[in-house]
Design a protein around this motif. Structure first.
Motif, short mmCIF file in Angstrom:
data_model
loop_
_atom_site.label_atom_id
_atom_site.label_comp_id
_atom_site.label_asym_id
_atom_site.label_seq_id
_atom_site.Cartn_x
_atom_site.Cartn_y
_atom_site.Cartn_z
N TRP A 211 -14.15 -4.18 -6.68
CA TRP A 211 -13.03 -4.98 -7.19
C TRP A 211 -12.53 -4.44 -8.52
O TRP A 211 -13.32 -4.11 -9.40
CB TRP A 211 -13.45 -6.44 -7.35
CG TRP A 211 -13.76 -7.09 -6.05
CD1 TRP A 211 -15.00 -7.30 -5.51
CD2 TRP A 211 -12.82 -7.60 -5.11
NE1 TRP A 211 -14.89 -7.91 -4.29
CE2 TRP A 211 -13.57 -8.11 -4.01
CE3 TRP A 211 -11.43 -7.68 -5.07
CZ2 TRP A 211 -12.96 -8.69 -2.90
CZ3 TRP A 211 -10.83 -8.26 -3.97
CH2 TRP A 211 -11.58 -8.76 -2.90
N ARG B 69 -7.57 -6.54 1.28
CA ARG B 69 -6.90 -5.50 0.49
C ARG B 69 -5.40 -5.78 0.38
O ARG B 69 -4.82 -5.71 -0.71
CB ARG B 69 -7.13 -4.13 1.14
CG ARG B 69 -6.55 -2.99 0.32
CD ARG B 69 -6.76 -1.66 1.00
NE ARG B 69 -6.26 -0.58 0.15
CZ ARG B 69 -5.93 0.62 0.59
NH1 ARG B 69 -6.05 0.90 1.87
NH2 ARG B 69 -5.49 1.54 -0.24
N TYR B 70 -4.78 -6.13 1.48
CA TYR B 70 -3.34 -6.39 1.47
C TYR B 70 -3.02 -7.71 0.78
O TYR B 70 -2.05 -7.82 0.03
CB TYR B 70 -2.78 -6.37 2.89
CG TYR B 70 -2.42 -4.99 3.36
CD1 TYR B 70 -1.11 -4.55 3.38
CD2 TYR B 70 -3.40 -4.09 3.77
CE1 TYR B 70 -0.77 -3.27 3.80
CE2 TYR B 70 -3.08 -2.81 4.19
CZ TYR B 70 -1.76 -2.40 4.20
OH TYR B 70 -1.44 -1.14 4.61
N GLN C 3 0.81 -1.21 0.00
CA GLN C 3 0.00 0.00 0.00
C GLN C 3 0.85 1.27 0.00
O GLN C 3 0.33 2.37 -0.20
CB GLN C 3 -0.95 0.01 1.20
CG GLN C 3 -1.92 -1.16 1.21
CD GLN C 3 -2.75 -1.26 -0.06
OE1 GLN C 3 -3.23 -0.26 -0.57
NE2 GLN C 3 -2.90 -2.46 -0.58
N LEU D 171 -8.95 -4.15 -4.20
CA LEU D 171 -10.18 -3.91 -3.46
C LEU D 171 -10.19 -2.42 -3.14
O LEU D 171 -9.50 -1.95 -2.26
CB LEU D 171 -10.24 -4.74 -2.18
CG LEU D 171 -11.46 -4.51 -1.28
CD1 LEU D 171 -12.75 -4.80 -2.03
CD2 LEU D 171 -11.37 -5.35 -0.02
N ASN D 172 -10.97 -1.68 -3.90
CA ASN D 172 -10.89 -0.23 -3.89
C ASN D 172 -11.87 0.38 -2.90
O ASN D 172 -12.66 -0.33 -2.25
CB ASN D 172 -11.14 0.32 -5.30
CG ASN D 172 -10.39 1.61 -5.56
OD1 ASN D 172 -9.92 2.28 -4.65
ND2 ASN D 172 -10.26 1.95 -6.84
N SER D 173 -11.85 1.70 -2.80
CA SER D 173 -12.77 2.41 -1.92
C SER D 173 -14.21 2.28 -2.42
O SER D 173 -14.45 1.90 -3.57
CB SER D 173 -12.38 3.88 -1.86
OG SER D 173 -12.43 4.46 -3.16
N ASN E 169 -4.59 -1.42 -5.72
CA ASN E 169 -5.88 -1.15 -5.06
C ASN E 169 -6.96 -2.07 -5.60
O ASN E 169 -8.04 -1.64 -5.99
CB ASN E 169 -6.29 0.31 -5.21
CG ASN E 169 -5.54 1.23 -4.26
OD1 ASN E 169 -5.14 0.82 -3.17
ND2 ASN E 169 -5.33 2.46 -4.68
N SER F 246 -18.58 -5.79 -0.71
CA SER F 246 -17.77 -5.28 -1.83
C SER F 246 -18.53 -5.22 -3.15
O SER F 246 -18.08 -4.55 -4.09
CB SER F 246 -16.51 -6.14 -2.01
OG SER F 246 -16.85 -7.47 -2.40
N ASP G 25 -3.59 -7.37 -3.14
CA ASP G 25 -2.58 -6.51 -3.76
C ASP G 25 -1.21 -7.18 -3.76
O ASP G 25 -0.44 -7.03 -4.72
CB ASP G 25 -2.51 -5.16 -3.04
CG ASP G 25 -3.53 -4.16 -3.59
OD1 ASP G 25 -4.41 -4.58 -4.37
OD2 ASP G 25 -3.45 -2.97 -3.25
#
Length: 335
Positions: free
Chosen positions: A90, A55-56, A29, A38-40, A36, A82, A59
């Protein structure tokens, strides 16, 4: 294999304390080329350990595969928060499977890629503990037995959180859920039931099995990268606290995950070809009360009078893990 430890547990920035981190110490990150995946915009609860872990993990997998990745995702919290139709957070090829067949769907994807000669594209399956240890257990065991080229990631929040916090076979003893109420002589979930999925995966003899927590994100990333070095079935079990289901403060997610490891209740290790290859040591074993007390699902153990007998049985489980996995040197034992 173990990732370099950072004292202040910060791995998503360029700095720790007053020093600038080298590129090899930064998390995905903190990389300008991060995906990213799994985005905002998702709808996870505040402090959700699963959103952080996913997310981690994804990525890191994207980094390890040169962004050549497809994910199959079981029904559950991760899928629901999600991808509320018609939206998605995604940014990778992502397939929603049924609750129990994620491993089978991922196996089919991997077989199709092999038939097309697309060996550079890798496959990940994702599920919660309910979809992994219970409903999807048969499909997962079959994936292991066939040694299909899939990395399966279980995000373990120890209950069916998406459907109302019901017990799963990963729910710990004495925990209160909607189906294991805190009543009677032995309140909460019973002792002596459940499944230790990482050890079951090891028993299948697959090449790589590991556990991780969201309290040590460098370690989590490193294990994902390590898993992608192998071909065949692999399994990663990530401990992800759930503030809503566990009844702890949203800002305590990382602290709770760290205490799970430091008490010995959640051992962090790697196994290669069915044998333990490395263990993440703890410097000083914390008493299990430090982990249990901040969580409302264990509040019935600290009433008047407190259930010292039940807490003692949970401490025995932690102590057994310490001995079984060699989690610290003898002088590191708690008083």
């Amino acid at each position: 294999m173990s990732a370099e430890h950072l004292k202040f547990y910060q791995s998503g920035t360029f700095t720790v304390g007053n020093r600038l981190l080298g590129p090899e110490q930064r998390g995905v990150q903190a990389d300008m080329g991060r995906t990213n995946s799994l985005n905002s915009g998702h709808r996870a609860c505040q402090g959700c350990g699963e959103a952080l872990g996913a997310r981690y993990a994804i990525d890191a997998a994207m980094e390890a595969t040169g962004n050549q990745l497809i994910a199959a995702n079981a029904t559950g919290c991760l899928e629901v928060f999600s991808t509320p139709y018609p939206e998605t957070s995604w940014q990778i090829p992502w397939i929603h499977s049924l609750f129990g067949n994620t491993a089978a769907v991922a196996t089919g994807i991997a077989a199709a890629l092999k038939a097309k000669g697309r060996n550079e594209v890798r496959v990940i399956a994702q599920g919660g503990d309910g979809g992994t240890t219970d409903i999807g257990f048969g499909c997962l065991s079959g994936m292991f037995e066939r040694n299909d080229d899939v990395l399966y990631i279980c995000y373990d929040n120890e209950a069916y959180m998406n459907t109302g916090v019901q017990r799963s076979s990963a729910t710990p003893p004495a925990a209160r859920t909607a189906t294991t109420m805190a009543v009677g002589a032995e309140p909460g979930n019973v002792f002596g039931q459940g499944k230790d999925l990482p050890r079951i995966a090891m028993a299948h003899g697959i090449q790589y099995v590991a556990t991780a927590t969201v309290a040590e994100l460098h370690d989590l990333e490193a294990k994902v990268r390590r898993a992608m070095e192998f071909r065949g079935a692999r399994y990663l079990h990530i401990f992800v606290p759930c503030p809503l289901g566990w009844g702890h403060a949203s800002e305590d997610t990382i602290r709770i995950a760290r205490l799970a490891k430091e008490t010995g209740l959640f051992p962090v290790y790697e196994a290669v070809d069915g044998e333990i290859a490395s263990v993440s040591k703890i410097r000083r074993q914390q008493p299990v009360e430090e982990y249990l007390r901040p969580q409302q699902r264990f509040a019935h153990l600290f009433g008047k009078p407190p259930r010292a007998d039940v807490i003692g049985r949970i401490q025995e489980i932690a102590d057994r893990n310490v001995r079984r996995y060699g989690l610290f040197d003898v002088q590191g034992a708690h008083a």
